[in-house]
Design a protein around this motif. Structure first.
Motif, PDB file in Angstrom:
ATOM      1  N   ILE A  32       0.871  -1.088  -0.100  1.00  0.00           N
ATOM      2  CA  ILE A  32      -0.023   0.078  -0.069  1.00  0.00           C
ATOM      3  C   ILE A  32       0.889   1.128   0.072  1.00  0.00           C
ATOM      4  N   SER A  33       0.578   2.374  -0.615  1.00  0.00           N
ATOM      5  CA  SER A  33       1.200   3.528  -0.777  1.00  0.00           C
ATOM      6  C   SER A  33       0.884   4.507   0.176  1.00  0.00           C
ATOM      7  N   SER A  34       1.679   5.272   0.867  1.00  0.00           N
ATOM      8  CA  SER A  34       1.273   5.890   1.883  1.00  0.00           C
ATOM      9  C   SER A  34       0.191   6.959   1.441  1.00  0.00           C
ATOM     10  N   LYS A  35      -0.063   7.323   0.483  1.00  0.00           N
ATOM     11  CA  LYS A  35      -1.287   8.093  -0.111  1.00  0.00           C
ATOM     12  C   LYS A  35      -2.572   7.204   0.147  1.00  0.00           C
ATOM     13  N   GLU A  36      -2.515   6.086  -0.245  1.00  0.00           N
ATOM     14  CA  GLU A  36      -3.643   5.022   0.170  1.00  0.00           C
ATOM     15  C   GLU A  36      -3.920   4.913   1.361  1.00  0.00           C
ATOM     16  N   LEU A  37      -2.995   4.697   2.250  1.00  0.00           N
ATOM     17  CA  LEU A  37      -2.957   4.608   3.621  1.00  0.00           C
ATOM     18  C   LEU A  37      -3.598   5.748   4.143  1.00  0.00           C
ATOM     19  N   MET A  41      -6.863   6.136   6.598  1.00  0.00           N
ATOM     20  CA  MET A  41      -6.611   6.358   8.013  1.00  0.00           C
ATOM     21  C   MET A  41      -6.981   7.789   8.468  1.00  0.00           C
ATOM     22  N   GLN A  42      -7.114   8.612   7.194  1.00  0.00           N
ATOM     23  CA  GLN A  42      -7.528   9.984   7.521  1.00  0.00           C
ATOM     24  C   GLN A  42      -6.421  10.841   8.307  1.00  0.00           C
ATOM     25  N   VAL A  43      -5.135  10.351   7.938  1.00  0.00           N
ATOM     26  CA  VAL A  43      -3.998  11.101   8.477  1.00  0.00           C
ATOM     27  C   VAL A  43      -3.218  11.513   7.187  1.00  0.00           C
ATOM     28  N   THR A  44      -2.449  12.924   7.179  1.00  0.00           N
ATOM     29  CA  THR A  44      -1.770  13.154   5.961  1.00  0.00           C
ATOM     30  C   THR A  44      -0.527  11.723   5.528  1.00  0.00           C
ATOM     31  N   ALA A  45      -0.440  11.892   4.433  1.00  0.00           N
ATOM     32  CA  ALA A  45       0.493  11.134   3.844  1.00  0.00           C
ATOM     33  C   ALA A  45       1.967  11.254   4.317  1.00  0.00           C
ATOM     34  N   GLN A  47       2.508  12.501   7.365  1.00  0.00           N
ATOM     35  CA  GLN A  47       2.607  12.145   8.603  1.00  0.00           C
ATOM     36  C   GLN A  47       2.825  10.656   8.676  1.00  0.00           C
ATOM     37  N   ILE A  48       2.333  10.056   7.732  1.00  0.00           N
ATOM     38  CA  ILE A  48       2.528   8.518   7.763  1.00  0.00           C
ATOM     39  C   ILE A  48       3.960   8.102   7.464  1.00  0.00           C
ATOM     40  N   ARG A  49       4.353   8.765   6.431  1.00  0.00           N
ATOM     41  CA  ARG A  49       5.756   8.730   5.808  1.00  0.00           C
ATOM     42  C   ARG A  49       6.772   8.956   7.212  1.00  0.00           C
ATOM     43  N   GLN A  50       6.454  10.202   7.769  1.00  0.00           N
ATOM     44  CA  GLN A  50       7.322  10.552   8.921  1.00  0.00           C
ATOM     45  C   GLN A  50       7.502   9.436  10.026  1.00  0.00           C
ATOM     46  N   ASP A  51       6.258   9.014  10.324  1.00  0.00           N
ATOM     47  CA  ASP A  51       5.809   8.066  11.288  1.00  0.00           C
ATOM     48  C   ASP A  51       6.802   6.757  11.279  1.00  0.00           C
ATOM     49  N   LEU A  52       6.502   6.213   9.852  1.00  0.00           N
ATOM     50  CA  LEU A  52       7.056   4.784   9.332  1.00  0.00           C
ATOM     51  C   LEU A  52       8.700   5.045   9.241  1.00  0.00           C
ATOM     52  N   ASN A  53       9.129   6.243   8.820  1.00  0.00           N
ATOM     53  CA  ASN A  53      10.525   6.431   8.537  1.00  0.00           C
ATOM     54  C   ASN A  53      11.231   6.053   9.730  1.00  0.00           C
ATOM     55  N   ASN A  54      10.547   6.298  10.982  1.00  0.00           N
ATOM     56  CA  ASN A  54      11.381   5.966  12.202  1.00  0.00           C
ATOM     57  C   ASN A  54      11.798   4.775  12.367  1.00  0.00           C
ATOM     58  N   PHE A  55      11.384   3.857  11.779  1.00  0.00           N
ATOM     59  CA  PHE A  55      11.603   2.425  11.873  1.00  0.00           C
ATOM     60  C   PHE A  55      12.469   1.910  10.537  1.00  0.00           C
ATOM     61  N   GLY A  56      13.446   2.753  10.027  1.00  0.00           N
ATOM     62  CA  GLY A  56      14.439   2.733   9.088  1.00  0.00           C
ATOM     63  C   GLY A  56      13.829   2.350   7.867  1.00  0.00           C
ATOM     64  N   GLY A  57      12.732   3.226   7.177  1.00  0.00           N
ATOM     65  CA  GLY A  57      12.407   3.186   5.618  1.00  0.00           C
ATOM     66  C   GLY A  57      11.989   1.862   5.348  1.00  0.00           C
ATOM     67  N   PHE A  58      10.804   1.590   5.977  1.00  0.00           N
ATOM     68  CA  PHE A  58      10.087   0.305   5.388  1.00  0.00           C
ATOM     69  C   PHE A  58       9.506   0.527   4.062  1.00  0.00           C
TER      70      PHE A  58
END
Ligand code: NAI
Length: 217
Positions: A32-37, A41-45, A47-58
Motif C-alpha cells: 500500500i502507498s502512503s497516499k492510500e493508507l 486512516m484520515q492522516v496526512t501522507a 505524517q505516515i511517511r514521517q511516522d513509518l520512517n522512524n523504523f528505518g524506511g520500510f
C-alpha cells in the motif's frame, strides 16, 4: 536500537497503524502507498511517511509499503510478538466482559486467571477460566508468571490489591478502578477510564453547540 529514539507521540499512534495494517492483511492486500493508507486512516501522507520512517524506511519509492512486513515490525515494536499472561481481579460486570472478549488472545494477551471475593462466583467458568477466590491469589501469582494484572474491583479496594500484587512480583497493572494507585516507579500502570473519554465527548458536544449558537446570532 532505534526503539529508544521513537517519540511517545509516534508510539501512541502505532496501535492504530497496526489495526489498519491487520485489516489490510486480512483482505489480502500485499502493499500500500502512503497516499492510500492516508486516505483510509484520515492522516496526512506526510505524517505516515514521517511516522513509518522512524523504523528505518520500510517504504520503497514507487512500491509503497509491504503490508505484512510493516505489520510484523510494528507488532515487534509494540511487543506483540510474544505472549503475555494476564489475570483479572474482580469478576463483576467489567471483569467478566474483559474475560469474554476473545480479541485480546489474538493479540497475545492470554487470560490465565480470574479472581474475586464473592463466594457465589467461585468456580463459574468464563471461556474456560474458573473464577477463583482471592485467598488463592498470592500462591497463584508466585507460582505462575503473571505479566499483567487487570483491576476491575471497587476503587476503595484497588490500591491495597495493587500493592499486594506488586509485592508478589507483578510489574504491570491495567487499572480500570477510578483511582490513582501510587505504586513504585518501576511498576507500569495503564489507567483506562471510559468516563474520561465520555467527558471529552461532552466537552466537544458543548463546544460545538456554543459555536453553532454564536454562528446563529
Ligand atoms: P461490579 O460490582 O459488577 O464488580 C466488581 C467485582 O469486584 C465484584 O464481583 C466484587 O465481588 C469484586 N470485588 C470487590 N472487592 C474485591 C476485592 N477486594 N478483591 C477481589 N474482588 C473484589 O462492578 P463493575 O461494574 O464490574 O466495575 C468494577 C470496577 O471498574 C469499579 O471500580 C468501576 O468503577 C470500574 N469501572 C471502570 C470503568 C472504566 O472505564 N475504567 C468502566 C466501568 C467500571
Amino acid at each position: 536500537m532505534y526503539e529508544k529514539e521513537i517519540s511517545l507521540a509516534v508510539i501512541k499512534r502505532l496501535p492504530r497503524y497496526y489495526r489498519y495494517l491487520g485489516e489490510l492483511l486480512e483482505n489480502d492486500v500485499v502493499r500500500i502507498s502512503s497516499k492510500e493508507l492516508s486516505e483510509k486512516m484520515q492522516v496526512t501522507a506526510s505524517q505516515i511517511r514521517q511516522d513509518l520512517n522512524n523504523f528505518g524506511g520500510f517504504g520503497q519509492q514507487g512500491y509503497g509499503y509491504n503490508v505484512e512486513y510493516l505489520f510484523t515490525e510494528i507488532g515487534k515494536i509494540l511487543g506483540l510478538d510474544r505472549k503475555y499472561n494476564v489475570i483479572i481481579i474482580g469478576a463483576g460486570n467489567l471483569g467478566q466482559a474483559l474475560a469474554n472478549y476473545t480479541d485480546f488472545e489474538r493479540r497475545g494477551f492470554l487470560i490465565k486467571g480470574i479472581f474475586d471475593v464473592n463466594p457465589r462466583l467461585e468456580g463459574i467458568s468464563i471461556r474456560g477460566n474458573e473464577i477463583r477466590m482471592m485467598e488463592t491469589l498470592e500462591d497463584f501469582v508466585k507460582n505462575n508468571s503473571v505479566h499483567i494484572a487487570a483491576l476491575t474491583i471497587p476503587k476503595a479496594k484497588a490500591p491495597q490489591v495493587a500493592a499486594d500484587l506488586v509485592s508478589w512480583g507483578v510489574k504491570a497493572i491495567w487499572n480500570f478502578a477510578p483511582t490513582d494507585l501510587n505504586l513504585p516507579k518501576d511498576i507500569m500502570v495503564e489507567n483506562v477510564h471510559l468516563a474520561e473519554s465520555l467527558m471529552r465527548l461532552s466537552y466537544n458536544l458543548k463546544a460545538r453547540e456554543e459555536q453553532e449558537r454564536e454562528e446563529n446570532q
